[in-house]
Design a protein around this motif. Structure first.
Motif, PDB file in Angstrom:
ATOM      1  N   ALA A  29     -37.771  -4.856 -17.634  1.00 37.40           N
ATOM      2  CA  ALA A  29     -37.147  -5.257 -18.896  1.00 37.40           C
ATOM      3  C   ALA A  29     -37.199  -6.771 -19.054  1.00 37.40           C
ATOM      4  O   ALA A  29     -37.404  -7.293 -20.159  1.00 37.40           O
ATOM      5  CB  ALA A  29     -35.701  -4.767 -18.951  1.00 37.40           C
ATOM      6  N   TRP A  30     -37.007  -7.480 -17.958  1.00 37.16           N
ATOM      7  CA  TRP A  30     -37.074  -8.948 -17.995  1.00 37.16           C
ATOM      8  C   TRP A  30     -38.447  -9.412 -18.470  1.00 37.16           C
ATOM      9  O   TRP A  30     -38.584 -10.242 -19.350  1.00 37.16           O
ATOM     10  CB  TRP A  30     -36.762  -9.474 -16.596  1.00 37.16           C
ATOM     11  N   TRP A  31     -39.475  -8.808 -17.865  1.00 37.43           N
ATOM     12  CA  TRP A  31     -40.849  -9.166 -18.253  1.00 37.43           C
ATOM     13  C   TRP A  31     -41.122  -8.758 -19.700  1.00 37.43           C
ATOM     14  O   TRP A  31     -41.713  -9.502 -20.472  1.00 37.43           O
ATOM     15  CB  TRP A  31     -41.871  -8.505 -17.319  1.00 37.43           C
ATOM     16  N   ALA A  32     -40.681  -7.551 -20.049  1.00 39.64           N
ATOM     17  CA  ALA A  32     -40.916  -7.075 -21.430  1.00 39.64           C
ATOM     18  C   ALA A  32     -40.285  -8.059 -22.409  1.00 39.64           C
ATOM     19  O   ALA A  32     -40.867  -8.392 -23.443  1.00 39.64           O
ATOM     20  CB  ALA A  32     -40.318  -5.691 -21.608  1.00 39.64           C
ATOM     21  N   HIS A  33     -39.088  -8.554 -22.055  1.00 38.37           N
ATOM     22  CA  HIS A  33     -38.395  -9.485 -22.940  1.00 38.37           C
ATOM     23  C   HIS A  33     -39.187 -10.785 -23.098  1.00 38.37           C
ATOM     24  O   HIS A  33     -39.439 -11.243 -24.223  1.00 38.37           O
ATOM     25  CB  HIS A  33     -36.996  -9.782 -22.376  1.00 38.37           C
ATOM     26  N   LEU A  34     -39.629 -11.345 -21.986  1.00 34.39           N
ATOM     27  CA  LEU A  34     -40.297 -12.645 -22.076  1.00 34.39           C
ATOM     28  C   LEU A  34     -41.712 -12.545 -22.643  1.00 34.39           C
ATOM     29  O   LEU A  34     -42.149 -13.427 -23.389  1.00 34.39           O
ATOM     30  CB  LEU A  34     -40.299 -13.326 -20.702  1.00 34.39           C
ATOM     31  N   VAL A  35     -42.407 -11.451 -22.324  1.00 28.62           N
ATOM     32  CA  VAL A  35     -43.724 -11.246 -22.949  1.00 28.62           C
ATOM     33  C   VAL A  35     -43.522 -10.991 -24.436  1.00 28.62           C
ATOM     34  O   VAL A  35     -44.279 -11.475 -25.292  1.00 28.62           O
ATOM     35  CB  VAL A  35     -44.479 -10.067 -22.282  1.00 28.62           C
ATOM     36  N   GLY A  36     -42.448 -10.232 -24.753  1.00 25.82           N
ATOM     37  CA  GLY A  36     -42.125  -9.954 -26.153  1.00 25.82           C
ATOM     38  C   GLY A  36     -41.902 -11.236 -26.934  1.00 25.82           C
ATOM     39  O   GLY A  36     -42.383 -11.378 -28.059  1.00 25.82           O
ATOM     40  N   VAL A  37     -41.190 -12.189 -26.327  1.00 30.30           N
ATOM     41  CA  VAL A  37     -40.948 -13.458 -27.025  1.00 30.30           C
ATOM     42  C   VAL A  37     -42.270 -14.155 -27.313  1.00 30.30           C
ATOM     43  O   VAL A  37     -42.500 -14.655 -28.424  1.00 30.30           O
ATOM     44  CB  VAL A  37     -40.032 -14.369 -26.173  1.00 30.30           C
TER      45      VAL A  37
END
Lengths: 265, 689
Positions: B209-217
């Motif tokens: 989720a952390w990665w998804a969030h930062l890649v999402g940004v």
């Protein structure tokens, strides 16, 4: 094709004309002058031809006092290519026939393929100059037209003649004429165009050659017509509003008034 | 929380690359948009920096324009998303910094910050849900509902959900950083649902989720400038550089005689701020909701005016930047029907008032009209007639100029030539000079001024059209000619103070004549009367009749000049008059009568007539609170309302009237009623002459 439009400068339609002190002319002191409305239609028709075929050139001419130069500027601002002012002491007091004679000289010099005039001027409403010009030149003329265009090109691509539309009751007549012709204009399909600002600025700078009327063989003594007297229309009396009573009573009262007072029934 | 990249150079590198690509794409597009923006003409928008900063606080940060009445709920939702975005962005930067450097931004571990982030994240999720529901089930009629909007909402939702997931999973996995407060939402979720992650999966879910969030940004950053969501950045400068001119003032074309082109013949001729408006439009459709032309079936849609400019810039921008001599398509010719859109505008400024991001629709419309009117001479025939009439007769109706003061002969009103020392000039205006119905307003004004002992005179036949219709039709040159002539006349008599009974005269003399060096103290008649009543110089008697008076806000008094209260105060001061508000279409939302922007002199053939729609709004109020009169402070409104009461066949019970006429009937001795009977009224036509 070269077109020549003849215009007259007349009091603008918004002006309330007053008779001058001499009782034979109008008071020119408060007047805004403009191109006579039918002449403006003639300019518009010529310019529409130019829109359709950019090789067309449109010249505009007027015979009149020096203030008429403004009318020519207006026509130039609308898009005419050149302007000729016929003026001088002799041009101040010409009648229609003398104007036509002066114009005929200009036409002979300029050699246009056709000449357009408004069907009549809005000041004296004589409707004389176009026809008189055609007669003086020995050219055919068609009056009160609303549209014209070159007839279908012949096999060699040359123009056979000019098709001319006249409005008649319930429709149009289409005439075909060959060779040079004088047309007097009733109306253009579109309202006369609004001059663009660059057009106005260009027209301001344009040179307008001046011809002295006497050099064209007309002089002040040439007028055959003389205005003896001018009078304003009688003042209008106030109207009457019939409003008392119900519809039947007002109708009866109206009939009574029309019969007994107005005496038209 | 401890970032999943901690101690792993490979992962740190990957994070840097992902963000560099995302933000690199952002910067590349932003640079491109900036270069295209610079195609626009220069315009200085830096005066009044203090006011600009205040606007930034109130309109951008405070979101004030979003909370207008009909939009209150969605306005709040928007503000929550926006404020959430501001707060959470700090958190996002913190995540990135701690992911790369292992260093926390100061304050981000504190309980207040963590609580704020979580509460806003929750509010954002709720607002996004509301936005989805509204788009799917209750789409606003004028809003441009397209895929772009859904993608943006989905993107924001994705970021918020991943945030909540990694926070919760992080709590379970025990990756909390030392001294950092627990995220309250994660705690709450775990309180309700103690073991959402089976087995040892919490750490994996946290990482994912952390990665998804930062890649999402990063992905969002790349997408943003391709979409209308760019407004989150462009609104900042768009609000700062909003026009600080009075709203009623159009832009001056300086040195008009030396120019070769006028108005917008190319996107290059629109100012950079007008182009920025295009980047800033969020397609919310609030401007269109308020547009009287669109509401009555005209081809105009103010939102489309803005978007057409944007689309043209996006399509032509690269080409125009490459070739400095390329001028592209004239914006007024962007679509074949564009000119009809432009001529339908009444310049009522309802769109400008409604726009939450301070887009200036009117200036674009007028700049395009200027190009049509002055460069091409392409003006609707009736409008052209009114322009020619102004040129030749000094009034748009083409009435003989020497009859301008005929209304003032009996009883005689002094002119400045006769009474050069008068304190005030009453600038009568063309409508009150020539239109028989409005001449009664001029006489009423004179009567009121006399009763209060005001020293005034008129210009008589020396007055000429103030130029407003010409300027709004697009003939700036004619406006300047008219304005200079009036300024010259004012100067000759040393006039310093001007009363106008027409809001169009009032607006252009007050707000636009200063552009040509003519600065005066200008009041609308209702403003002066309010002052006179307040100072006790004008006593109002009780009339015989009881009147319920609906007040119709003229656009050039209300929205353009924010004169809402004075005419109402005057009505409230008249004994026997009960004021009725035309809710909800009053004050800032007042609905145009249809005559502004030169429309008075143009045919209205398409759709419903604007004045009929206005009448229907008045009749809706009348159905609840019976109305006997509808008062306005504008001659054109009066003409339009007079026509509309006839069309709706209510002329016998609802009478259009000017506020000044009402005042005049209440200063006379009781019984001496000289009001006009509506069947004797004669108006000038739309395009006579």
């Amino acid at each position: 094709m070269k077109l020549l439009v003849c215009v007259k400068q007349t009091p603008d339609s918004t002006v309330r004309v007053k008779v001058a002190g001499d009782g034979r002319s109008i008071d020119a002191s408060q007047i805004t002058w403009a191109i006579s409305p039918y002449d403006e239609y003639a300019v518009e028709l010529a310019l529409e031809r130019k829109d359709a075929d950019p090789s067309t050139t449109v010249a505009v001419v007027t015979v009149g006092p020096t203030r008429s130069r403004d009318a020519l500027r207006q026509a130039l601002a609308m898009g005419c290519d050149e302007a000729i002012l016929v003026t001088g002491a002799a041009a101040e007091s010409l009648d229609g026939l003398a104007v036509a004679r002066a114009l005929a000289k200009v036409v002979e010099e300029a050699k246009p393929a056709l000449v357009l005039c408004g069907r009549q001027a809005s000041d004296d409403d004589q409707g004389l100059v176009g026809q008189a010009l055609a007669e003086t030149l020995g050219w055919p003329h068609v009056s009160t037209i609303t549209k014209f265009r070159p007839a279908d090109a012949g096999p060699a691509g040359s123009v056979d003649g000019i098709d001319v539309w006249r409005e008649v009751e319930g429709g149009h007549e289409v005439w075909r004429t060959s060779g040079p012709v004088v047309l007097t204009v009733q109306k253009s399909e579109k309202e006369p165009r609004y001059p663009s600002l660059p057009g106005i600025m260009k027209a301001k700078k344009k040179e307008i050659p001046e011809k002295d009327a006497s050099s064209l063989g007309v002089d002040a003594g040439g007028a055959k017509l003389e205005i003896v007297k001018m009078e304003p229309p009688p003042a209008r009396g106030g109207g009457k509003i019939v409003k008392d009573g119900d519809m039947k009573q007002t109708a009866a009262e109206l009939v009574r008034l029309l019969r007994e007072e107005a005496k038209i029934l | 929380m401890i970032a999943p990249t901690t101690g792993n150079a490979l992962l740190i590198g990957a994070l840097i690359v992902v963000w560099a690509v995302g933000w690199g794409l952002f910067v590349r597009r932003a640079w491109q948009l900036y270069r295209w923006l610079r195609l626009g003409r220069d315009e200085d928008r830096t005066e009044h920096p203090a006011r600009r900063l205040r606007d930034e606080l109130v309109i951008y940060l405070g979101q004030r324009k979003l909370f207008k009445r009909p939009y209150l709920v969605r306005g709040i939702a928007h503000a929550l998303i926006f404020w959430g975005f501001l707060i959470i962005t700090v958190g996002t930067v913190d995540l990135f910094v701690s992911g790369v450097f292992g260093y926390r931004l100061p304050g981000t571990g504190t309980a207040p910050f963590v609580w704020t982030v979580d509460l806003f994240a929750l509010a954002v999720v709720a607002s996004i849900a509301l936005a989805f529901v509204r788009r799917i089930f209750l789409p606003p009629p004028r809003m441009h509902v397209a895929l772009d909007g859904y993608l943006i909402l989905a993107g924001i939702a994705f970021l918020m959900i991943t945030l909540l997931v990694f926070e919760t999973a992080g709590l379970v996995a025990g990756v909390a950083a030392e001294g950092s407060a627990d995220p309250p939402l994660g705690r709450a979720i775990l309180g309700l649902w103690p073991s959402p992650f089976p087995g040892e999966s919490a750490a994996a879910v946290y990482g994912a989720a952390w990665w998804a969030h930062l890649v999402g940004v990063a992905a969002f950053a790349a997408y943003l400038p391709q979409s209308k969501h760019l407004h989150i950045f462009t609104t900042l400068p768009n609000v700062f550089f909003r026009s600080q001119r009075p709203r009623g003032a159009l832009d001056l074309i300086d040195g008009i005689e030396e120019r070769e082109t006028f108005g917008a013949g190319s996107v290059r001729d629109l100012s950079w701020k007008q182009l920025l408006d295009g980047y800033t439009c969020t397609e919310c459709g609030r401007c269109s909701d308020q547009c009287p032309a669109l509401a009555t079936g005209k081809p105009l849609d103010p939102q489309k005016i803005v978007l057409d400019v944007r689309d043209q810039l996006l399509r032509e921008g690269a080409r125009l930047v490459r070739d400095g001599s390329d001028r592209g398509t004239p914006p007024a010719r962007w679509k074949p029907t564009k000119t009809e859109e432009l001529w339908a505008c009444t310049t009522c400024a309802a769109c400008v008032e409604a726009c939450p991001v301070t887009i200036e629709h009117l200036d674009k419309i007028v700049d395009m009209r200027r190009w049509l009117a002055m460069n091409e001479g392409d003006v609707p025939p009736e409008a052209q007639r009114s322009l020619t009439n102004i040129e030749r007769a000094g009034n748009p109706w083409g009435q003989p100029p020497d009859t301008r003061a005929d209304w003032a002969k009996d009883p005689a009103v002094p002119t400045f030539a006769e009474q050069p020392g008068a304190e005030w000039l009453y600038f009568v205006g063309c409508a009150a000079s020539f239109d028989r119905r409005n001449q009664k307003v001029a006489r009423a004004t004179v009567e009121v001024l006399r009763a209060a002992g005001v020293s005034f005179a008129i210009l008589g036949v020396e007055e000429t059209c103030n130029g407003d219709p010409a300027r709004r039709i697009g003939n700036e040159y004619l406006w300047q000619t008219q304005a200079r002539q009036n300024i010259e006349t004012f100067g000759r008599y040393g006039i310093k103070k001007v009363i106008a009974s027409c809001p169009h005269c009032f607006n252009t003399i007050a707000n636009e004549y200063p552009q040509l060096g003519g600065s005066y103290e200008v009041v609308h008649a209702t403003q002066l009367v309010q002052r006179l009543v307040q100072d006790g110089r004008l006593a109002l008697r009780d009339g015989a009749a009881r009147d319920a008076v609906a007040y119709h806000d003229p656009c050039y008094l209300g929205r353009h000049n924010r004169v809402y209260d004075e005419p109402r105060d005057v009505l409230d001061a008249i004994p026997g008059v009960e004021r009725v508000e035309i809710e909800p279409y009053h004050r800032e939302r007042g609905f145009c009568c249809g005559a502004g922007g030169g429309r008075m002199w143009m045919e209205e053939k398409v759709g419903q007539r604007v004045n009929h729609r206005r009448m229907d709004q008045i009749l809706a109020v009348d159905a609840k609170t019976p109305v006997t009169k509808v008062a306005s402070g504008c001659p054109f409104c009066l003409i339009m309302l007079d026509e509309a009461v006839g069309a709706r066949d209510v002329q016998d019970r609802i009478k259009p009237i000017d506020v000044l006429e009402l005042v005049a009937t209440h200063i006379r001795p009781p019984g001496a009623q000289t009001e006009a009977r509506s069947d004797e009224v004669e108006h000038l036509g739309r395009a006579s002459g």
